[in-house]
Design a protein around this motif. Sequence first.
Motif, mmCIF file in Angstrom:
data_model
loop_
_atom_site.group_PDB
_atom_site.id
_atom_site.type_symbol
_atom_site.label_atom_id
_atom_site.label_comp_id
_atom_site.label_asym_id
_atom_site.label_seq_id
_atom_site.Cartn_x
_atom_site.Cartn_y
_atom_site.Cartn_z
ATOM 1 N N PRO A 28 0.804 -1.231 0.000
ATOM 2 C CA PRO A 28 0.000 0.000 0.000
ATOM 3 C C PRO A 28 0.830 1.272 0.000
ATOM 4 O O PRO A 28 0.316 2.343 -0.314
ATOM 5 N N GLU A 29 2.107 1.167 0.339
ATOM 6 C CA GLU A 29 2.971 2.341 0.283
ATOM 7 C C GLU A 29 3.531 2.570 -1.122
ATOM 8 O O GLU A 29 3.911 3.692 -1.462
ATOM 9 N N ARG A 30 3.574 1.495 -1.934
ATOM 10 C CA ARG A 30 4.124 1.635 -3.289
ATOM 11 C C ARG A 30 3.034 1.826 -4.347
ATOM 12 O O ARG A 30 3.275 2.476 -5.369
ATOM 13 N N ILE A 31 1.853 1.268 -4.142
ATOM 14 C CA ILE A 31 0.792 1.374 -5.153
ATOM 15 C C ILE A 31 0.523 2.832 -5.546
ATOM 16 O O ILE A 31 0.393 3.139 -6.735
ATOM 17 N N PRO A 32 0.448 3.772 -4.578
ATOM 18 C CA PRO A 32 0.202 5.165 -4.969
ATOM 19 C C PRO A 32 1.345 5.787 -5.767
ATOM 20 O O PRO A 32 1.157 6.834 -6.391
ATOM 21 N N ARG A 33 2.506 5.161 -5.765
ATOM 22 C CA ARG A 33 3.650 5.723 -6.483
ATOM 23 C C ARG A 33 3.511 5.527 -7.991
ATOM 24 O O ARG A 33 4.204 6.180 -8.763
ATOM 25 N N TRP A 34 2.589 4.620 -8.399
ATOM 26 C CA TRP A 34 2.409 4.429 -9.846
ATOM 27 C C TRP A 34 0.937 4.366 -10.264
ATOM 28 O O TRP A 34 0.621 4.514 -11.447
ATOM 29 N N PHE A 35 0.023 4.193 -9.277
ATOM 30 C CA PHE A 35 -1.385 4.025 -9.635
ATOM 31 C C PHE A 35 -2.247 5.029 -8.892
ATOM 32 O O PHE A 35 -2.355 6.176 -9.286
ATOM 33 N N LEU A 36 -2.855 4.601 -7.793
ATOM 34 C CA LEU A 36 -3.740 5.463 -7.013
ATOM 35 C C LEU A 36 -3.554 5.174 -5.524
ATOM 36 O O LEU A 36 -3.191 4.057 -5.148
ATOM 37 N N PRO A 37 -3.834 6.147 -4.651
ATOM 38 C CA PRO A 37 -3.848 5.861 -3.214
ATOM 39 C C PRO A 37 -4.855 4.761 -2.905
ATOM 40 O O PRO A 37 -5.938 4.710 -3.505
ATOM 41 N N VAL A 38 -4.493 3.877 -1.990
ATOM 42 C CA VAL A 38 -5.355 2.747 -1.665
ATOM 43 C C VAL A 38 -5.509 2.649 -0.153
ATOM 44 O O VAL A 38 -4.578 2.909 0.609
ATOM 45 N N SER A 39 -6.707 2.295 0.282
ATOM 46 C CA SER A 39 -6.969 2.098 1.709
ATOM 47 C C SER A 39 -7.597 0.722 1.901
ATOM 48 O O SER A 39 -8.001 0.060 0.951
ATOM 49 N N GLY A 40 -7.674 0.301 3.151
ATOM 50 C CA GLY A 40 -8.265 -0.993 3.461
ATOM 51 C C GLY A 40 -7.218 -2.000 3.879
ATOM 52 O O GLY A 40 -6.107 -1.638 4.287
ATOM 53 N N GLU A 41 -7.566 -3.274 3.757
ATOM 54 C CA GLU A 41 -6.685 -4.360 4.164
ATOM 55 C C GLU A 41 -6.337 -5.202 2.950
ATOM 56 O O GLU A 41 -7.193 -5.925 2.415
ATOM 57 N N LEU A 42 -5.089 -5.115 2.519
ATOM 58 C CA LEU A 42 -4.641 -5.872 1.352
ATOM 59 C C LEU A 42 -4.165 -7.245 1.783
ATOM 60 O O LEU A 42 -2.980 -7.554 1.827
#
Length: 213
Positions: free
Chosen positions: A48-62
């Motif tokens: 969840p710390e890297r996903i926003p670096r190329w896609f979109l901010p994400v919340s929840g439980e991955l």
Amino acid sequence: MIDVTHQINAVQRKVGSRVFKAGEARVVTLSQTYNSTVEDVWDACTNPERIPRWFLPVSGELRLGGRYQLQGNAGGTVERCDPPKGFSATWEYDKNVSWIELRLTEAPEGGTRFELDHIMHVEDDARWAEFGPGAVGVGWELGLVGLTLHLSTGAAADPQEGMAWAGSEEGRRFVALSSDGWYEAFVAAGEDPAVARAKADRTTAAYTGAEEG
């Protein structure tokens, strides 16, 4: 921002069908090989710390059974998790439910093969009837632009820069070429070329805000 022609040619596109969750489903598949390890691509797609670096901010439980929400986009439930080989999850957007399945494998030529299926039940076909596979295909390809830049440079995406590029001449050219790629995949899957062309043109117009023609 990115070499448009190189990125378009780097993506493989396929349109198919399968029985999924006891129903007939359409499957849009795109794949690309990255010069990164399977573990690194897995981390880029699930951390969840890297996903926003190329896609979109994400919340929840991955995690398996967890709920996620991409800011301003889809959310869903993680239904399968097999690190670092892949995962599957529901893709819930605008009251519609579809599914995504990610597979990561070591490529024979080196690096990691990223392969994503977007699965939609045939009965939920309003968007497909209008746009065909490009509706989701072009959207995912725009996402892969960010992933390509992130994995090749390590840099974080700049949302304002990304929006400016999407509206630029190069961004519009990327969308048109991606849409044409999905047209070709659609025809290869058996669709009538005239029908596929009309849907591809509508897809291009929807993404670029241009008039169909």
